[in-house]
Design a protein around this motif. Structure first.
Motif, PDB file in Angstrom:
ATOM      1  N   TYR A 110      -5.593   2.164  -7.203  1.00  0.00           N
ATOM      2  CA  TYR A 110      -4.374   1.780  -6.495  1.00  0.00           C
ATOM      3  C   TYR A 110      -3.330   2.910  -6.575  1.00  0.00           C
ATOM      4  O   TYR A 110      -3.602   3.975  -7.113  1.00  0.00           O
ATOM      5  CB  TYR A 110      -3.853   0.467  -7.125  1.00  0.00           C
ATOM      6  CG  TYR A 110      -2.766  -0.220  -6.346  1.00  0.00           C
ATOM      7  CD1 TYR A 110      -2.873  -0.406  -4.969  1.00  0.00           C
ATOM      8  CD2 TYR A 110      -1.625  -0.691  -7.000  1.00  0.00           C
ATOM      9  CE1 TYR A 110      -1.865  -1.031  -4.263  1.00  0.00           C
ATOM     10  CE2 TYR A 110      -0.621  -1.325  -6.294  1.00  0.00           C
ATOM     11  CZ  TYR A 110      -0.738  -1.482  -4.928  1.00  0.00           C
ATOM     12  OH  TYR A 110       0.260  -2.090  -4.238  1.00  0.00           O
ATOM     13  N   ASN A 127       0.818  -1.200   0.000  1.00  0.00           N
ATOM     14  CA  ASN A 127       0.000   0.000   0.000  1.00  0.00           C
ATOM     15  C   ASN A 127       0.850   1.247   0.000  1.00  0.00           C
ATOM     16  O   ASN A 127       0.338   2.350  -0.043  1.00  0.00           O
ATOM     17  CB  ASN A 127      -0.862   0.024   1.261  1.00  0.00           C
ATOM     18  CG  ASN A 127      -2.150  -0.720   1.004  1.00  0.00           C
ATOM     19  OD1 ASN A 127      -2.683  -0.625  -0.089  1.00  0.00           O
ATOM     20  ND2 ASN A 127      -2.613  -1.452   1.977  1.00  0.00           N
ATOM     21  N   THR A 129      -6.959 -11.675  -2.493  1.00  0.00           N
ATOM     22  CA  THR A 129      -5.924 -10.651  -2.722  1.00  0.00           C
ATOM     23  C   THR A 129      -6.134 -10.005  -4.089  1.00  0.00           C
ATOM     24  O   THR A 129      -6.046  -8.792  -4.237  1.00  0.00           O
ATOM     25  CB  THR A 129      -4.523 -11.317  -2.683  1.00  0.00           C
ATOM     26  OG1 THR A 129      -4.515 -12.336  -1.706  1.00  0.00           O
ATOM     27  CG2 THR A 129      -3.438 -10.308  -2.428  1.00  0.00           C
ATOM     28  N   TYR A 136      -6.864  -6.024  -4.614  1.00  0.00           N
ATOM     29  CA  TYR A 136      -5.896  -5.100  -5.220  1.00  0.00           C
ATOM     30  C   TYR A 136      -6.169  -4.798  -6.689  1.00  0.00           C
ATOM     31  O   TYR A 136      -5.668  -3.807  -7.214  1.00  0.00           O
ATOM     32  CB  TYR A 136      -4.473  -5.622  -5.038  1.00  0.00           C
ATOM     33  CG  TYR A 136      -4.024  -5.460  -3.611  1.00  0.00           C
ATOM     34  CD1 TYR A 136      -3.597  -4.215  -3.152  1.00  0.00           C
ATOM     35  CD2 TYR A 136      -4.081  -6.515  -2.718  1.00  0.00           C
ATOM     36  CE1 TYR A 136      -3.222  -4.045  -1.829  1.00  0.00           C
ATOM     37  CE2 TYR A 136      -3.700  -6.356  -1.396  1.00  0.00           C
ATOM     38  CZ  TYR A 136      -3.275  -5.117  -0.957  1.00  0.00           C
ATOM     39  OH  TYR A 136      -2.910  -4.941   0.341  1.00  0.00           O
TER      40      TYR A 136
END
Ligand SMILES: NC(=O)c1ccc[n+]([C@@H]2O[C@H](COP(=O)([O-])OP(=O)(O)OC[C@H]3O[C@@H](n4cnc5c(N)ncnc54)[C@H](O)[C@@H]3O)[C@@H](O)[C@H]2O)c1
Ligand SMILES: CC(C)=CCC/C(C)=C/C=C/C(C)=C/C=C/C(C)=C/C=C/C=C(C)/C=C/C=C(C)/C=C/C=C(\C)CCC=C(C)C
Length: 614
Positions: free
Chosen positions: A128, A6, A523, A527
């Motif tokens: 992101y 992150n 995951t 993401y």
């Protein structure tokens, strides 16, 4: 454990590059309407020859990239503030864009950059902290891992199908690449081992040595793939939804277009069966298709098989120096150089509709952006199920969802291992299915393995290699577990997969691990913002080749989709093509390309009708 970080500071770190020895000069750039000034060209890194992995040096540090990006982020944020205080908005002005692109996967980035070079003002919004989506990267303990893609089609210096090369060239970027002498090394039941050499004749010699009685069938099957590849490679690739271009191509290359039209509704398995009888060889063709479509040959469109089974020999598979993440970084940088922008940590939650037309988007923090057109690089399931929530599903999307389901996701293991565990001459990519052909499409049945450090050792600390291991897995397998059970299950399943590789390929693998991180379908969902972490669409039954795949326009005016739930489907080069097509159609609708409303209406209706036949 997270598959990605992150931390923006991690993402901002450049990656190491190497000694210059070989250049791929990209001579097939698109006809950009606005030329990139020489001073703005973003040469990405120096180059090297196969295997000669030397010390690091960069001819285009990422320092300048960092400045470009942070200033454009600031710029956009300021504009957002302006809008919130009453400036801009749907009525035009500084804050009003020609196109908003939701997501910066390769599909979204190619659409954005292509539009920008045609003169459009684009804002890409990425949830992101870095661009690339499944073609992104992350760094841990001195390793630079590719998030997903490591097998790069369309990245050569020749022909018309080198779409990654062309996408970069369009915004003045070029990347150093390392040719892979072997696309993949198959390790299959009954100890069938086949290496797909870059040299077509070597591959055919190896395959026919395993199936001498099928030599003629093998030659005929792959020759038919070449027919398709050569037809594709002769065309200028643009939007099949734009009639002036499409009819122009039919006029210039009638035979090639008719060849493609003939194969459009066909699948690979049917064509293989015309020439090949040996069940084990047919299973091998299934494996050839599975690695690029996650389904067997009977369900894999022949056009897609023609593309990938030949491009690997024509342009070859080429790995970008410094890792796959460099492609998205370069495109993002090229976008900024064209005067357009990309905003990170921008989670789009709603597509705004006014009188039936897409006019903008709202982010999770409440900010709104407006544009003449909106392009979604989220999957069609996410676009219509989440970003347009509350709206009835258009008939076309209903048909798409009837014909295609979400392919499972992956369990991914990113590992750093001691170099001595790999025998000399280990290939970069492997596909392992140990003993039972029936397990090919089962979850955890087969194992994909990429070792990019075989080509570029700068991705790992000295004396180490990267192993990226992945296998299909569904999200249902990972839901409803406590944190502790989830972590334990990850460890257990990952160790089973690693043990299988230890047994089949690399004795001592388990004890050579220096670093290990496991990602599950959850995951991937988290993401990549992909529903159920899906790898992409797969046909529910037997498709009519590519006929049922939607292109880029949608039933909602001003809204377009791009990425792997659009024609021609999964794959980095496939989504790059989707980006090119999308940008062309959007540019025509924005008045930046030729357009005929009458012909548009006829073609779009005909294509809609054709899809109902699939
Ligand atoms: N060759 C390989 O080994 C390999 C491996 C993995 C993936 N791939 C390919 O990459 C393809 C995917 O490319 P793509 O371009 O379609 O998509 P992508 O999933 O790579 O990128 C989509 C991007 O959109 C962003 N996004 C999604 N929803 C958003 C929202 N609401 N707001 C803001 N941002 C949002 C995501 O964060 C992501 O960055 C897959 O089909 C797959 O075939 C290839
Ligand atoms: C319109 C009509 C109706 C008609 C017309 C006719 C015509 C003209 C047509 C045309 C067409 C075209 C142009 C088409 C095109 C197509 C294309 C380009 C395609 C492409 C494709 C691609 C693909 C699919 C790719 C894929 C890939 C992939 C997925 C990859 C993957 C990989 C992986 C996963 C890896 C593996 C690994 C290991 C083994 C380790």
């Amino acid at each position: 454990m997270a598959l990605f970080s992150n931390s923006p500071s991690m993402a901002e770190l450049g990656f190491r590059t190497s000694n210059p020895t070989k250049h791929f000069l990209h001579s097939h750039g698109f006809q950009a309407k606005r030329k990139v000034p020489r001073s703005q060209k973003c040469k990405i890194s120096s180059l090297r020859a196969i295997g000669s992995v030397g010390s690091s040096s960069s001819r285009c540090g990422y320092g300048d990239k960092l400045i470009v990006r942070s200033s454009s982020v600031l710029n956009v944020e300021n504009k957002a503030v302006e809008r919130e205080s009453g400036g801009g908005g749907g009525g035009g002005g500084e804050n009003y864009y020609d196109a908003l692109v939701i997501g910066s996967g390769i599909g979204g980035l190619v659409a954005a950059t292509q539009l920008a070079v045609k003169g459009a003002r684009v804002l890409a919004l990425e949830k992101y902290v870095i661009p690339g989506g499944s073609s992104g990267f992350y760094e841990r303990n001195g390793y630079t891992f590719d998030v997903g893609s490591s097998v790069m089609f369309g990245f050569s210096d020749k022909g018309n199908l080198n779409l990654i090369t062309q996408a970069l060239a369009a915004v003045g970027c070029e990347m150093a690449v390392i040719p892979d002498p072997t696309t993949v090394h198959f390790h299959l039941p009954n100890n069938l081992s086949v290496r797909v050499h870059k040299e077509y004749s070597e591959f055919i010699a190896e395959l026919t040595s395993k199936f001498p009685h099928e030599k003629e069938g093998i030659l005929k099957f792959y020759s038919e793939c070449w027919k398709i590849f050569n037809a594709l490679n002769s065309l200028e690739l643009k939007s099949l939804e734009e009639p002036i271009y499409l009819f122009g191509q039919f006029f210039k290359k009638p035979l090639e277009c008719l060849t493609l039209a003939y194969y459009l509704p066909q699948n690979t398995g049917d064509i293989a069966r015309k020439y090949i009888k040996d069940p084990q060889l047919l299973s091998f063709i299934d494996a050839e298709c599975f690695i690029v479509s996650t389904v067997n040959a009977l369900q894999t469109p022949m056009i897609n098989a023609g593309m990938v089974l030949c491009d690997r020999h024509y342009g070859g598979i080429n790995y970008p120096v410094g890792g796959v993440g460099g492609i998205a970084k370069s495109l993002a940088k090229g976008l900024a150089h064209q005067g357009s922008e990309i905003l990170y940590k921008a989670n789009v939650t709603n597509i705004l509709i006014d009188q039936g037309r897409a006019v903008g988007v709202r982010l999770s923090d409440g900010r709104e952006f407006y544009a003449k057109t909106v392009i979604s690089n989220a999957t069609r399931w996410d676009t219509f199920g989440k970003l347009l929530k509350g709206k009835d599903l258009p008939k076309e999307e209903e048909n798409f969802q009837k014909a295609y389901v979400k392919a499972p996701s992956f369990l991914s293991i990113h590992m750093g291992v001691k170099a001595e565990v790999l025998p000399p001459d280990t290939d970069c990519h492997h596909f392992v299915l140990e003993s039972d052909w029936a397990r090919l499409e089962e979850p955890y049945g087969s194992i994909f393995l990429s070792i990019p450090t075989v080509l570029d050792s700068s991705l790992a600390p000295p004396g180490h290699h990267i192993l990226h291991i992945f296998t299909t897995s569904s999200i249902e397998d990972w839901e409803g577990l406590s944190r502790k059970d989830y972590e334990e299950k990850k460890e257990l399943v990952a160790n089973e997969i690693i043990s299988r590789l230890e047994k089949k390929l690399f004795p001592g693998l388990l004890s050579s691990i220096d670093f290990k991180e496991v990602g599950t379908p959850k995951t991937h969902r988290r993401y990549l913002a992909r529903d159920k972490g899906t790898y992409g669409p797969m046909p529910r039954g037997t498709p009519k080749g590519l006929l049922g795949m939607p292109f880029n326009t949608t039933a909602i005016d001003g809204l377009y989709c791009v990425g792997d739930s659009c024609f021609p489907g999964q794959g980095v080069i496939a989504v790059a093509f989707s980006g090119v097509m999308c940008a062309h159609r959007v540019a025509a609708d924005l008045g930046l390309e030729k357009k005929s409303p009458l012909l548009d209406a006829v073609l779009l209706r005909t294509l809609g009708w054709l899809r109902t036949l699939a």
